[in-house]
Motif scaffolding. Structure first.
Motif, PDB file in Angstrom:
ATOM      1  N   VAL A  50       0.841  -1.209   0.000  1.00  0.00           N
ATOM      2  CA  VAL A  50       0.000   0.000   0.000  1.00  0.00           C
ATOM      3  C   VAL A  50       0.876   1.260   0.000  1.00  0.00           C
ATOM      4  O   VAL A  50       0.471   2.316   0.471  1.00  0.00           O
ATOM      5  CB  VAL A  50      -0.985   0.012   1.199  1.00  0.00           C
ATOM      6  N   ASP A  51       2.086   1.106  -0.543  1.00  0.00           N
ATOM      7  CA  ASP A  51       2.993   2.244  -0.760  1.00  0.00           C
ATOM      8  C   ASP A  51       3.394   2.964   0.525  1.00  0.00           C
ATOM      9  O   ASP A  51       3.504   4.192   0.553  1.00  0.00           O
ATOM     10  CB  ASP A  51       2.363   3.251  -1.741  1.00  0.00           C
ATOM     11  N   ARG A  52       3.627   2.191   1.578  1.00  0.00           N
ATOM     12  CA  ARG A  52       4.085   2.772   2.839  1.00  0.00           C
ATOM     13  C   ARG A  52       5.446   2.177   3.192  1.00  0.00           C
ATOM     14  O   ARG A  52       5.667   1.610   4.246  1.00  0.00           O
ATOM     15  CB  ARG A  52       3.042   2.535   3.940  1.00  0.00           C
ATOM     16  N   ALA A  53       6.370   2.329   2.236  1.00  0.00           N
ATOM     17  CA  ALA A  53       7.686   1.697   2.344  1.00  0.00           C
ATOM     18  C   ALA A  53       8.484   2.201   3.538  1.00  0.00           C
ATOM     19  O   ALA A  53       9.212   1.433   4.170  1.00  0.00           O
ATOM     20  CB  ALA A  53       8.482   1.923   1.059  1.00  0.00           C
ATOM     21  N   GLU A  54       8.358   3.475   3.842  1.00  0.00           N
ATOM     22  CA  GLU A  54       9.142   4.029   4.948  1.00  0.00           C
ATOM     23  C   GLU A  54       8.759   3.370   6.270  1.00  0.00           C
ATOM     24  O   GLU A  54       9.609   3.111   7.119  1.00  0.00           O
ATOM     25  CB  GLU A  54       8.939   5.543   5.026  1.00  0.00           C
ATOM     26  N   GLU A  55       7.460   3.083   6.431  1.00  0.00           N
ATOM     27  CA  GLU A  55       6.998   2.409   7.644  1.00  0.00           C
ATOM     28  C   GLU A  55       7.454   0.950   7.672  1.00  0.00           C
ATOM     29  O   GLU A  55       7.655   0.367   8.738  1.00  0.00           O
ATOM     30  CB  GLU A  55       5.475   2.472   7.738  1.00  0.00           C
ATOM     31  N   ALA A  56       7.595   0.374   6.495  1.00  0.00           N
ATOM     32  CA  ALA A  56       7.996  -1.036   6.409  1.00  0.00           C
ATOM     33  C   ALA A  56       9.486  -1.231   6.672  1.00  0.00           C
ATOM     34  O   ALA A  56       9.910  -2.312   7.101  1.00  0.00           O
ATOM     35  CB  ALA A  56       7.650  -1.588   5.027  1.00  0.00           C
ATOM     36  N   LYS A  57      10.273  -0.196   6.453  1.00  0.00           N
ATOM     37  CA  LYS A  57      11.735  -0.327   6.469  1.00  0.00           C
ATOM     38  C   LYS A  57      12.274  -0.939   7.762  1.00  0.00           C
ATOM     39  O   LYS A  57      12.996  -1.942   7.740  1.00  0.00           O
ATOM     40  CB  LYS A  57      12.380   1.040   6.230  1.00  0.00           C
ATOM     41  N   ASN A  58      11.948  -0.348   8.895  1.00  0.00           N
ATOM     42  CA  ASN A  58      12.489  -0.845  10.166  1.00  0.00           C
ATOM     43  C   ASN A  58      11.971  -2.238  10.506  1.00  0.00           C
ATOM     44  O   ASN A  58      12.680  -3.045  11.118  1.00  0.00           O
ATOM     45  CB  ASN A  58      12.168   0.127  11.300  1.00  0.00           C
ATOM     46  N   LEU A  59      10.730  -2.513  10.120  1.00  0.00           N
ATOM     47  CA  LEU A  59      10.177  -3.854  10.346  1.00  0.00           C
ATOM     48  C   LEU A  59      10.966  -4.890   9.549  1.00  0.00           C
ATOM     49  O   LEU A  59      11.266  -5.978  10.048  1.00  0.00           O
ATOM     50  CB  LEU A  59       8.704  -3.893   9.938  1.00  0.00           C
ATOM     51  N   LEU A  60      11.310  -4.545   8.320  1.00  0.00           N
ATOM     52  CA  LEU A  60      12.064  -5.466   7.473  1.00  0.00           C
ATOM     53  C   LEU A  60      13.479  -5.672   8.004  1.00  0.00           C
ATOM     54  O   LEU A  60      14.000  -6.792   7.996  1.00  0.00           O
ATOM     55  CB  LEU A  60      12.110  -4.936   6.037  1.00  0.00           C
ATOM     56  N   ILE A  61      14.086  -4.597   8.468  1.00  0.00           N
ATOM     57  CA  ILE A  61      15.428  -4.719   9.049  1.00  0.00           C
ATOM     58  C   ILE A  61      15.391  -5.628  10.272  1.00  0.00           C
ATOM     59  O   ILE A  61      16.254  -6.493  10.456  1.00  0.00           O
ATOM     60  CB  ILE A  61      15.989  -3.326   9.402  1.00  0.00           C
ATOM     61  N   SER A  62      14.361  -5.457  11.106  1.00  0.00           N
ATOM     62  CA  SER A  62      14.208  -6.322  12.285  1.00  0.00           C
ATOM     63  C   SER A  62      13.984  -7.767  11.871  1.00  0.00           C
ATOM     64  O   SER A  62      14.568  -8.695  12.443  1.00  0.00           O
ATOM     65  CB  SER A  62      13.027  -5.849  13.139  1.00  0.00           C
ATOM     66  N   CYS A  63      13.134  -7.953  10.877  1.00  0.00           N
ATOM     67  CA  CYS A  63      12.808  -9.303  10.408  1.00  0.00           C
ATOM     68  C   CYS A  63      14.059 -10.024   9.908  1.00  0.00           C
ATOM     69  O   CYS A  63      14.321 -11.170  10.272  1.00  0.00           O
ATOM     70  CB  CYS A  63      11.753  -9.227   9.304  1.00  0.00           C
TER      71      CYS A  63
END
Length: 251
Positions: free
Chosen positions: A115-128
């Motif tokens: 849903v084009d909210r990449a900035e919010e996804a960034k830290n979650l992906l780094i944690s994952c």
């Protein structure tokens, strides 16, 4: 009577009131005890730890059930974009209950990207990726997030190190190579990805027409006009509109 405080690995402190009688003398807990008495202590510890383990298991089960309930409610609302905020809220609530949940980290970050909210996804992906280095989707999506940044190659290298056969990572890398006008590498990368299309591996079957398009575009840049037209025609026949346009321009 003597009170013993016994620490367990799980961090539980058990207090057991024990006494040991040897003839007419009472020996307190700080003095050496026989193997028989040691066995008695171990038995009491084990017996007392059972209720604690049961409670812990029940608590964990309750948390898992709550997380699954939130997750199921969120997925039931997908993919309707009108439910976006509610979906994110439900998944964030689930993550708050278990911040290290691989399932929630993966799905919340993936949904935010969709849903084009990449900035919010960034830290979650780094944690994952930090917690679960072999998670293919988190690794692949991390290359999406950093695609147009100076750090892009760092995350492509990390992705291929963690998940060497990650088709999503390879797909993004091939596109990155094309963007950098490295047509020879991009051509080779997309040709490799073509091999994934007729197997169950990779999960990129949805990108078939785009892979054909990119092989065609790279082939054209490399002067392979016949091959370029062949792949552009394949992509066009699958409804890839740009491929149809490029096919007309490739004589």
């Amino acid at each position: 009577m003597k009170s013993f405080s016994l620490g367990l690995a799980a961090g539980i402190i058990l207090t057991s009131t024990l006494f040991f009688f040897f003839g007419e003398e009472i020996h307190h807990g700080h003095e050496p005890v026989s193997s028989k008495d040691k066995a008695l202590i171990d038995a009491v510890i084990a017996q007392n730890s059972i209720p604690n383990k049961v409670v812990e298991a029940k608590e964990e089960a309750a948390v898992d059930e709550s997380i699954n309930n939130l997750f199921n409610r969120a997925t039931a609302l997908m993919p309707d974009r009108a439910n976006e905020n509610e979906i994110v809220s439900l998944l964030e609530e689930a993550l708050a209950k278990d911040p290290k949940s691989e399932k929630i980290l993966t799905n919340l970050s993936n949904y935010l990207l969709s849903v084009d909210r990449a900035e919010e996804a960034k830290n979650l992906l780094i944690s994952c990726v930090s917690l679960y280095p072999t998670n293919q989707l988190c690794n692949g999506n991390l290359t999406n997030v950093f695609f147009n940044t100076p750090e892009a190659m760092k995350y492509f290298d990390l992705c291929l190190k963690n998940t060497p056969n990650n088709a999503l990572c390879k797909y993004n890398l091939a596109g990155f190579q094309f963007m950098k006008h490295d047509y020879k590498k991009s051509y080779a990368s997309f040709k490799e990805l073509e091999g994934y299309l007729d197997s169950d591996e990779g999960g990129i079957q949805f990108a078939r027409e785009d892979i054909y398009l990119n092989i065609g575009l790279n082939a054209r840049e490399l002067g392979l006009k016949k091959e370029a037209r062949s792949y552009l025609d394949k992509a066009c026949s699958l409804g890839q509109e740009r491929a149809c346009t490029e096919l007309e321009a490739t004589k």
